[in-house]
Design a protein around this motif. Structure first.
Motif, short mmCIF file in Angstrom:
data_model
loop_
_atom_site.label_atom_id
_atom_site.label_comp_id
_atom_site.label_asym_id
_atom_site.label_seq_id
_atom_site.Cartn_x
_atom_site.Cartn_y
_atom_site.Cartn_z
N ASN A 67 0.77 -1.22 -0.13
CA ASN A 67 -0.27 -0.27 0.26
C ASN A 67 0.71 1.17 0.28
OD1 ASN A 67 -1.47 -1.96 1.22
ND2 ASN A 67 -2.72 -0.35 0.55
N ALA A 68 0.70 2.84 -0.27
CA ALA A 68 1.87 3.19 -0.81
C ALA A 68 0.46 4.93 -0.36
CB ALA A 68 2.19 3.64 -2.37
N GLY A 69 1.13 5.18 0.96
CA GLY A 69 0.62 6.60 1.13
C GLY A 69 0.47 7.83 -0.36
N THR A 70 -0.67 8.30 -0.12
CA THR A 70 -0.70 8.99 -1.81
C THR A 70 -1.74 10.22 -1.93
OG1 THR A 70 -0.74 6.34 -2.69
CG2 THR A 70 -1.88 8.94 -4.44
N ARG A 71 -1.09 10.95 -2.03
CA ARG A 71 -2.29 12.35 -2.12
C ARG A 71 -2.48 12.68 -3.25
NH1 ARG A 71 -1.21 15.75 2.56
NH2 ARG A 71 0.46 15.28 4.15
N ILE A 72 -4.20 12.94 -3.96
CA ILE A 72 -4.13 13.48 -4.74
C ILE A 72 -5.73 14.27 -4.73
CG2 ILE A 72 -6.41 12.42 -6.03
CD1 ILE A 72 -4.82 9.56 -6.45
N GLU A 73 -5.12 15.27 -5.54
CA GLU A 73 -6.25 16.19 -5.48
C GLU A 73 -7.61 16.38 -5.71
OE1 GLU A 73 -6.72 20.14 -8.09
OE2 GLU A 73 -5.54 18.52 -8.74
N ALA A 74 -8.44 16.31 -4.00
CA ALA A 74 -9.30 15.92 -4.47
C ALA A 74 -10.59 17.23 -4.60
CB ALA A 74 -10.45 15.73 -3.15
N PRO A 75 -12.33 16.49 -5.37
CA PRO A 75 -13.50 17.51 -6.82
C PRO A 75 -13.20 19.15 -6.05
CG PRO A 75 -14.14 15.81 -6.25
CD PRO A 75 -13.09 15.66 -4.86
N ASN A 76 -12.61 19.26 -4.73
CA ASN A 76 -12.72 20.29 -4.12
C ASN A 76 -11.77 21.29 -3.98
OD1 ASN A 76 -11.27 19.23 -1.98
ND2 ASN A 76 -13.38 19.90 -0.15
N GLY A 77 -10.72 20.45 -4.71
CA GLY A 77 -8.80 21.20 -4.53
C GLY A 77 -8.52 20.53 -3.60
N GLU A 78 -8.54 20.67 -2.50
CA GLU A 78 -7.99 20.05 -1.18
C GLU A 78 -7.49 18.10 -2.00
OE1 GLU A 78 -8.72 17.70 3.36
OE2 GLU A 78 -10.31 19.35 2.11
N MET A 79 -5.60 18.41 -1.29
CA MET A 79 -4.81 16.62 -1.47
C MET A 79 -5.63 16.29 0.06
SD MET A 79 -3.14 17.32 -4.19
CE MET A 79 -1.91 16.21 -4.18
N ILE A 80 -5.71 15.15 -0.27
CA ILE A 80 -6.48 14.17 0.64
C ILE A 80 -5.09 12.56 0.34
CG2 ILE A 80 -8.23 12.92 0.95
CD1 ILE A 80 -9.49 15.27 1.05
N ALA A 81 -5.02 12.45 1.49
CA ALA A 81 -5.08 11.23 1.86
C ALA A 81 -5.01 9.77 2.54
CB ALA A 81 -3.20 12.09 2.95
N LYS A 82 -3.94 9.71 1.41
CA LYS A 82 -5.40 7.69 1.36
C LYS A 82 -4.37 7.09 1.36
CE LYS A 82 -10.39 9.00 1.47
NZ LYS A 82 -11.32 8.67 1.39
N ASP A 83 -4.09 5.79 1.04
CA ASP A 83 -3.34 4.56 1.22
C ASP A 83 -4.47 3.42 0.70
OD1 ASP A 83 -0.89 3.44 2.39
OD2 ASP A 83 -1.90 1.88 3.91
N PRO A 84 -3.70 3.98 -1.23
CA PRO A 84 -4.36 2.67 -1.63
C PRO A 84 -3.49 1.45 -2.18
CG PRO A 84 -3.65 4.21 -3.14
CD PRO A 84 -3.60 4.83 -1.78
N ALA A 85 -3.94 0.02 -2.68
CA ALA A 85 -2.72 -0.60 -2.82
C ALA A 85 -2.26 0.04 -3.78
CB ALA A 85 -3.67 -1.54 -3.54
N LEU A 86 -0.72 -0.59 -3.49
CA LEU A 86 0.57 -0.09 -5.41
C LEU A 86 0.38 -1.43 -6.22
CD1 LEU A 86 1.55 2.30 -6.71
CD2 LEU A 86 3.33 1.64 -5.16
#
Length: 873
Positions: A583-602
């Motif tokens: 799993n990788a700690g991943t920040r992705i830009e959410a629809p509101n422009g905020e960078m959200i940190a989650k942990d998807p598989a890689l």
């Protein structure tokens, strides 16, 4: 000296059997003998007990002239003789009873051996009740640490700092054991070379937390120094034979000299199992940063508590404990070792896990077989009630008491049950190796011969004797002699409703067993044929285990394989579908422009992975050689990952910014969801990251149809030429992916075998009842044949009553089957629907088997010459 008194238990035993009129005389004689014994108190008491037991010998009883004492001995001896005669006189019914009951008992014992093994996982550890492990939850930045999330959202795989912090924060913690996920290593010794796939880094807490047997080496210090390794007994024997390998030097992954410091063995009923453990200081020397980073995930953490610890109190302090972590949205939970194998809902397990639903089904099947066997016994007993009724009537007429008749029938039942028990024990001995083969694991059975289990078996046989012999003992013994001898009993309905009810129950259980078998196999077939969203057929995977020499030449090696006319495409990746992935700690830009940190598989892949596995890109594009920046600033996600970050329309995620493991850039594409893990689980969020070759361990070759054996030989020649330093280790991806269902397939096979035994036992009883029914209606059949009835008509007549009962059993079995199998299917995220065709198949199969079983006797009777039947009329 104080006089010695006889043991009270022996006197009570004697008084219970002795005629009350003669107790005092015989007891006085026993006490007199006791007084003449040795002054050794213990020996005297046992000799007295022997005196009491000797009274049960006929010669000793006769020495008491005129005594009526211990007449029970003679009575039971008579019961035994009469019982044996009745059993031998009715060989067919006795055979059916003993065979059915023995198969039922043996099946129960074999299933009990399996179930006990499943329930005994990890219980060999002396600190079993005080051992726990850490479960990790990686949430978002806005995650409130006080909130408790379900364990199903946690995973066992986590970071390293939590181990040291546990020891520092909780004084209740005695020892901590940490190890990494398993990897493939090339192990070399002299001219030998092996690729082992289950080697971990582990610290010295291993033998403090777990009671794993150490054959060679010091368990406390064997993993404390860098460049040391301890081997499992299997790997040690594979490399060194029976030689003590401690002090020997191995070369691992061609670059790392390792000193062998121990040989250990993990019991088969442990949820953890490693081929070898490399010392954790070895890992620390190469990656010291991993042990201070709460966001680096590659460790499993187990710990033991002292006797006074309270895990509930410790859990309440978790928010304070995880304040040490710099990872926002991170928390932990503690799970007992006792829950690790059967009761854990956490993800990323370090070893195999069991299935409670399967255990419940096995227990149900065991009880089903035993109940059917008992039903057979009672049915055949009630069926023979007419013949035994005359015997009972005559014996009661000449003065026999009901209690004596009850004892007679129970003794007969006990004799049959004992014979069945002895035969069952033999069947268990014969069937045990086959059961081990079916379940794919060792199943110890020595515990069966312990004193307490032998005692339990004797008690169980007695109880079973009473249950199976209850009808003839308590109902037949109550017959009215006048009614029986006048002949009116033959036409009475006594016992008929009980017999019919038992037949309905028997048919119902048989249908439930067959429905269960059909559902299990349909579900397994569904899993294998399910469209996983990628093409795994004809993909040959070469496992080179992170070999740096292969990684450095990966493009050249790919090009050499691509030249072969049987290879359609070649891809390099860190893992393939169905295998371990991070799993990788991943920040992705959410629809509101905020960078959200989650942990998807890689998945780390190259340009050709998506094409090789025929994965569908539904938005944007895949990695391309014409875009050099893809290797450093591009990311692909699946639909589930897009939803994970708030994009209901996957295409909207394309072009959004991301940050992951030191890379920043944009999402360039979204692939259609594909099942990269078992269909037991829903499709999880997945990120596909470009691999530069230094993080790959697999080559995937998509083959064209053709002569695979020849193609594999030619591909091996290429491998020997381009990577002669590495073994050619291969597997087909579809076979490897389906290996995830091996436990389900084994369960299906075992379930089918025991369901088949249930049907077999039911058929034995049905055959016996058919024999009885045909004999009771013999004169009726003779008359009908004289009047012109055909053989087919008579067979239908004899089968009609059973078909009516069978129809009633359908009403009983269908709702039970639906409830049980729908509950079992809940363990699969993708599952079949239990439809009418399953019940139709089970019904047809049960009815067909039943009619075939009955036909052996009904056809024979229907074809009998009526003159033979009516010659005495």
């Amino acid at each position: 000296m104080k006089p010695i008194s006889p043991p009270r238990w022996a006197l009570r035993f004697f008084r219970w059997f002795c005629d009350p009129d003669y107790v005092e005389d015989i007891e006085g004689d026993l006490i007199e003998r006791f007084g003449k014994r040795s002054s050794d108190k213990k020996a005297a008491k046992w000799l007295f007990a022997l005196d009491v037991l000797r009274l049960f010998r006929p010669g000793i009883i006769k020495s008491f002239e005129g005594s009526k004492s211990l007449n029970y001995y003679g009575m039971f001896k008579n019961y035994y003789k009469v019982g044996v005669r009745n059993i031998l006189r009715n060989k067919t019914f006795s055979f059916l009873n003993v065979t059915g009951l023995s198969v039922g008992i043996a099946s129960c014992i074999l299933i009990m051996i399996y179930v006990k093994n499943e329930l005994s996982y990890d219980a060999f550890n002396s600190k079993y009740d005080n051992t726990y492990r850490v479960l990790h939850y990686f949430g978002t930045e806005i995650f409130p640490v006080e909130e408790r999330f379900p364990l199903s959202e946690h995973q066992v795989w986590g970071n390293a700092p939590v181990g040291v912090s546990l020891k520092d924060f909780y004084p209740e913690v005695d020892h901590v054991f940490q190890f990494t996920s398993a990897n493939s290593w090339l192990v070399e010794y002299e001219d030998l070379q092996f690729q082992e796939n289950d080697i971990v880094y582990a610290d010295s807490g291993a033998f403090h937390v777990f009671d794993w047997k150490m054959y060679h080496g010091d368990p406390k210090n064997c993993l404390t120094e860098p460049n040391t390794v301890v081997l499992s007994t299997g790997l040690s024997r594979k490399i060194f034979g029976d030689e003590n390998p401690v002090g020997k030097m191995l070369t691992m992954d061609s670059d790392y000299p390792m000193k062998v410091t121990g040989v250990y063995e993990i019991p088969p009923n442990a949820h953890l199992s490693f081929d070898a453990m490399v010392s954790m200081p070895t890992f620390q020397d190469s990656r010291p940063d991993a042990f201070d980073t709460w966001g680096y995930v590659d460790f499993y953490t187990y710990f033991t508590l002292n006797e006074n610890a309270d895990i509930t109190v410790m859990s309440e302090r978790i928010p304070e404990f995880i304040s040490f972590s710099e990872v926002k949205g991170y928390t932990v939970s503690f799970e007992a070792l006792a829950d690790a194998y059967l009761n854990s809902e956490a993800g990323r397990q370090p070893g195999p896990v069991g299935n409670k639903n399967n255990i419940y089904l096995f227990i149900s099947v065991a009880l089903c077989i035993l109940v059917i066997a008992c039903i057979n016994f009672m049915n055949l007993s009630t069926a023979r009630a007419v013949e035994r009724a005359k015997e009972v009537a005559i014996r009661k007429t000449i003065g026999s008491l009901r209690g004596a008749l009850i004892a007679q029938f129970l003794v007969e039942s006990f004799l049959l049950t004992t014979c069945a028990g002895l035969l069952a024990f033999g069947l268990v001995i014969l069937g045990h190796p086959y059961l081990e083969t079916l379940v794919g694991k060792a199943l110890p059975m020595m515990w069966l011969t312990s004193l307490e289990n032998v005692t339990l078996a004797v008690v169980a046989l007695l109880v079973l004797s009473v249950i199976t012999g209850s009808y003839p003992a308590f109902v037949l013994s109550n017959f009215k002699p006048i009614k029986v001898l006048k002949g009116s009993f033959r036409n009475s309905s006594e016992g008929i409703w009980l017999r019919k009810s038992l037949v309905v129950l028997q048919f119902s259980l048989s249908i439930v067993a067959l429905v269960g078998t059909a559902v299990v196999y349909n579900q397994l077939s569904y899993l294998k044929s399910f469209d996983k969203g990628f093409d795994s057929e004809q993909i040959l995977v070469i496992d080179y285990g992170w070999d740096s020499r292969v990684q450095q030449n990966i493009n050249f090696i790919k090009s050499e394989f691509a030249k072969h006319n049987a290879v359609a495409s070649v891809s390099a990746s860190r893992a393939t579908p169905g295998e371990f992935f991070p799993n990788a700690g991943t920040r992705i830009e959410a629809p509101n422009g905020e960078m959200i940190a989650k942990d998807p598989a890689l998945f780390e892949i190259d340009n050709d992975f998506i094409e090789t596995y025929d994965i569908n890109v539904i938005a944007g594009r895949g990695f391309k050689r014409s875009f050099p920046k893809d290797s450093s600033s591009s990311l692909i996600i699946n639909e589930a990952c897009a939803r994970y970050y708030g994009y209901n329309n996957a295409a909207d995620a394309v072009g959004k910014k991301f940050s992951q493991w030191g890379r920043e850039g944009q999402i360039i594409g979204v692939v259609k969801d594909f099942n990269y893990v078992s269909l037991h689980s829903d499709i999880e969020p997945l990120a596909l990251r470009y691999s530069t070759g230094q993080t790959t361990s697999r080559l995937s070759l998509k083959l064209k149809s053709g002569d695979y054996s020849r193609t594999l030989a030619e591909l091996e020649d290429i491998w020997i030429r381009v990577a002669p330093y590495r073994p050619f280790v291969t597997y087909f991806n579809n076979a490897n992916f389906n290996d995830q269902y091996e436990a389900d397939e084994r369960f299906g096979t075992v379930f089918s075998v025991f369901s088949g035994l249930a049907i077999f036992v039911a058929c034995l009883g049905l055959f016996g009842l058919t024999i009885y029914s045909a004999s009771q209606r013999a004169k009726e059949i003779g008359v009908r044949k004289v009047l012109g009835a055909s053989t087919q008509r008579i067979v239908a007549l004899l089968s009609y009553d059973f078909i009516k009962l069978f129809a009633l059993s359908l009403v009983v079995s269908i709702p039970i089957s639906l409830f049980v199998m729908n509950h079992w299917l809940e363990d699969f995220a993708y599952r079949i629907t239990v439809g009418w065709e399953v019940f139709a198949l089970a019904t047809a199969a049960t009815l067909l088997v039943s009619l075939v079983t009955m036909s052996f006797k009904t056809v024979s009777v229907a074809r009998t010459n009526p003159a033979e039947i009516l010659k005495d009329e």
